[in-house]
Design a protein around this motif. Structure first.
Motif, PDB file in Angstrom:
ATOM      1  N   ASP A  67      49.707  71.121  12.565  1.00 40.38           N
ATOM      2  CA  ASP A  67      50.841  70.882  13.103  1.00 40.38           C
ATOM      3  C   ASP A  67      51.052  70.939  14.420  1.00 40.38           C
ATOM      4  O   ASP A  67      51.404  70.302  15.227  1.00 40.38           O
ATOM      5  CB  ASP A  67      52.135  71.182  12.322  1.00 40.38           C
ATOM      6  CG  ASP A  67      52.150  70.640  10.824  1.00 40.38           C
ATOM      7  OD1 ASP A  67      51.867  69.175  10.783  1.00 40.38           O
ATOM      8  OD2 ASP A  67      52.180  71.265   9.818  1.00 40.38           O
ATOM      9  N   GLU A 115      48.592  69.159  16.805  1.00 41.54           N
ATOM     10  CA  GLU A 115      49.094  67.725  17.052  1.00 41.54           C
ATOM     11  C   GLU A 115      50.009  67.507  17.784  1.00 41.54           C
ATOM     12  O   GLU A 115      50.107  66.739  18.696  1.00 41.54           O
ATOM     13  CB  GLU A 115      49.359  67.101  15.573  1.00 41.54           C
ATOM     14  CG  GLU A 115      49.708  65.698  15.785  1.00 41.54           C
ATOM     15  CD  GLU A 115      49.744  65.348  14.298  1.00 41.54           C
ATOM     16  OE1 GLU A 115      49.709  63.908  14.056  1.00 41.54           O
ATOM     17  OE2 GLU A 115      50.045  66.047  13.241  1.00 41.54           O
ATOM     18  N   ALA A 116      51.276  68.344  17.823  1.00 37.01           N
ATOM     19  CA  ALA A 116      52.326  68.293  18.506  1.00 37.01           C
ATOM     20  C   ALA A 116      51.971  68.573  19.981  1.00 37.01           C
ATOM     21  O   ALA A 116      52.427  68.015  21.173  1.00 37.01           O
ATOM     22  CB  ALA A 116      53.431  69.182  18.215  1.00 37.01           C
ATOM     23  N   VAL A 166      59.119  71.838  20.689  1.00 36.55           N
ATOM     24  CA  VAL A 166      59.101  71.721  19.264  1.00 36.55           C
ATOM     25  C   VAL A 166      59.682  72.810  18.238  1.00 36.55           C
ATOM     26  O   VAL A 166      59.287  73.878  18.570  1.00 36.55           O
ATOM     27  CB  VAL A 166      57.819  71.327  18.662  1.00 36.55           C
ATOM     28  CG1 VAL A 166      57.729  71.009  17.229  1.00 36.55           C
ATOM     29  CG2 VAL A 166      57.059  69.883  19.260  1.00 36.55           C
ATOM     30  N   LEU A 223      60.150  68.258  14.039  1.00 35.99           N
ATOM     31  CA  LEU A 223      58.833  67.391  13.608  1.00 35.99           C
ATOM     32  C   LEU A 223      59.250  66.573  12.643  1.00 35.99           C
ATOM     33  O   LEU A 223      59.141  65.255  12.493  1.00 35.99           O
ATOM     34  CB  LEU A 223      57.736  68.294  13.447  1.00 35.99           C
ATOM     35  CG  LEU A 223      57.025  69.075  14.398  1.00 35.99           C
ATOM     36  CD1 LEU A 223      55.791  69.606  13.886  1.00 35.99           C
ATOM     37  CD2 LEU A 223      56.546  67.835  15.606  1.00 35.99           C
ATOM     38  N   GLN A 248      55.157  61.290  21.827  1.00 39.75           N
ATOM     39  CA  GLN A 248      54.389  60.061  22.215  1.00 39.75           C
ATOM     40  C   GLN A 248      55.248  59.294  23.041  1.00 39.75           C
ATOM     41  O   GLN A 248      55.038  58.625  24.069  1.00 39.75           O
ATOM     42  CB  GLN A 248      53.562  59.606  21.299  1.00 39.75           C
ATOM     43  CG  GLN A 248      52.531  60.376  20.701  1.00 39.75           C
ATOM     44  CD  GLN A 248      51.889  59.644  19.316  1.00 39.75           C
ATOM     45  OE1 GLN A 248      52.031  59.021  18.561  1.00 39.75           O
ATOM     46  NE2 GLN A 248      50.437  60.339  18.983  1.00 39.75           N
ATOM     47  N   VAL A 252      56.184  64.021  16.300  1.00 43.36           N
ATOM     48  CA  VAL A 252      54.987  63.488  17.182  1.00 43.36           C
ATOM     49  C   VAL A 252      55.145  62.162  17.634  1.00 43.36           C
ATOM     50  O   VAL A 252      54.915  61.841  18.815  1.00 43.36           O
ATOM     51  CB  VAL A 252      53.673  63.527  16.282  1.00 43.36           C
ATOM     52  CG1 VAL A 252      52.391  63.003  17.167  1.00 43.36           C
ATOM     53  CG2 VAL A 252      53.400  64.844  15.701  1.00 43.36           C
ATOM     54  N   GLU A 253      55.756  61.047  16.937  1.00 42.69           N
ATOM     55  CA  GLU A 253      55.884  59.725  17.297  1.00 42.69           C
ATOM     56  C   GLU A 253      56.862  59.926  18.606  1.00 42.69           C
ATOM     57  O   GLU A 253      56.763  59.387  19.492  1.00 42.69           O
ATOM     58  CB  GLU A 253      56.348  59.029  16.423  1.00 42.69           C
ATOM     59  CG  GLU A 253      55.305  58.463  15.104  1.00 42.69           C
ATOM     60  CD  GLU A 253      55.984  57.694  14.136  1.00 42.69           C
ATOM     61  OE1 GLU A 253      55.182  56.948  13.758  1.00 42.69           O
ATOM     62  OE2 GLU A 253      56.956  58.089  13.559  1.00 42.69           O
ATOM     63  N   ALA A 278      50.079  65.697  21.615  1.00 46.37           N
ATOM     64  CA  ALA A 278      50.844  64.633  21.871  1.00 46.37           C
ATOM     65  C   ALA A 278      51.555  64.768  23.193  1.00 46.37           C
ATOM     66  O   ALA A 278      51.970  63.774  23.699  1.00 46.37           O
ATOM     67  CB  ALA A 278      51.736  64.389  20.712  1.00 46.37           C
TER      68      ALA A 278
END
Length: 226
Positions: A85, A88-89, A76, A52, A64, A60-61, A92
């Motif tokens: 975290d 969010e991952a 991840v 990450l 995406q 994350v970017e 995504a």
């Protein structure tokens, strides 16, 4: 099978590359987020192992960016331990989350789970499509439509629905789903299964709060009723 390891820790990358190559994987690497997307586009890896906290683009970017054109499984591998975290991952588009430090046997088990190809086994339906309500699940093309319109599922939502669709009418235990999705029946639920089932119902049930097809069997698991 080709793996992309994206991590800015050269010692971690070297150790994983040596170990995974010894287990028969074809390994390519990237040292930052932007390079990860470039290498993924060039090499078309079957699975991505992604940190990450990387420079240029964070994990994350990268997830995406990858999800814009590939459904290759993403694991991840991160030292971040906060639940925010992880959520969010996963939201995504990541398929799994392994916290550093980890046992290599655990990582290998998760890789095997993600690399399995859908092959009907004992108790599984051999049909390529499954229908319930106004929903059509196409197991061959990995697409879902509802009322003629495409339903967009996350990779984990898809695998949960796919497993249920391959066992229509049967009780699928939480342990079955945890093992299929995350590679180990020892993985803690932590509410993830309930979260993904709730999301599936919102996308596929006529009345999500009173599901007619994606049912919970209290204390046991889930059942898909056609």
């Amino acid at each position: 099978m080709k793996l992309l390891i994206a991590d800015d820790d050269p010692q971690m990358v070297r150790a994983l590359r040596i170990t995974l190559a010894a287990h028969g994987y074809d390994v390519v690497t990237a040292a930052d987020g932007a390079e990860a997307i470039t290498v993924a586009a060039q090499e078309s890896p079957d699975i991505v192992l992604l940190d990450l906290g990387m420079p240029r683009l964070d994990g994350v970017e990268v997830i995406q960016g990858l999800r814009g054109w590939t459904m290759a499984p993403i694991i991840v591998v991160s030292g971040r331990t906060g639940s925010a975290d992880k959520v969010e991952a996963l939201d995504a588009g990541a398929d799994d989350f392994v916290t550093k430090p980890f046992q290599i046997d655990e990582l290998l088990a998760r890789l095997r789970a993600l690399s399995r190809r859908a092959q009907p086994a004992s108790g599984e339906t051999g049909e390529s499509t499954v229908r319930f309500g106004d929903v059509i699940v196409d197991l061959a093309t990995k697409t879902v439509t509802r009322g003629g319109s495409r339903a967009h599922l996350t990779p984990t939502e898809w695998r949960m629905l796919e497993y249920l669709s391959r066992h229509p009418g049967a009780l699928v235990t939480r342990q079955d789903l945890l093992k299929d999705i995350w590679g180990s029946e020892q993985v803690s639920d932590s509410g993830y299964l309930r979260l993904y089932m709730s999301q599936l119902r919102k996308k596929l049930e006529e009345v999500p709060g009173e599901p007619a097809h994606l049912l919970t069997e209290a204390g046991m698991g889930y059942r898909l009723v056609l």
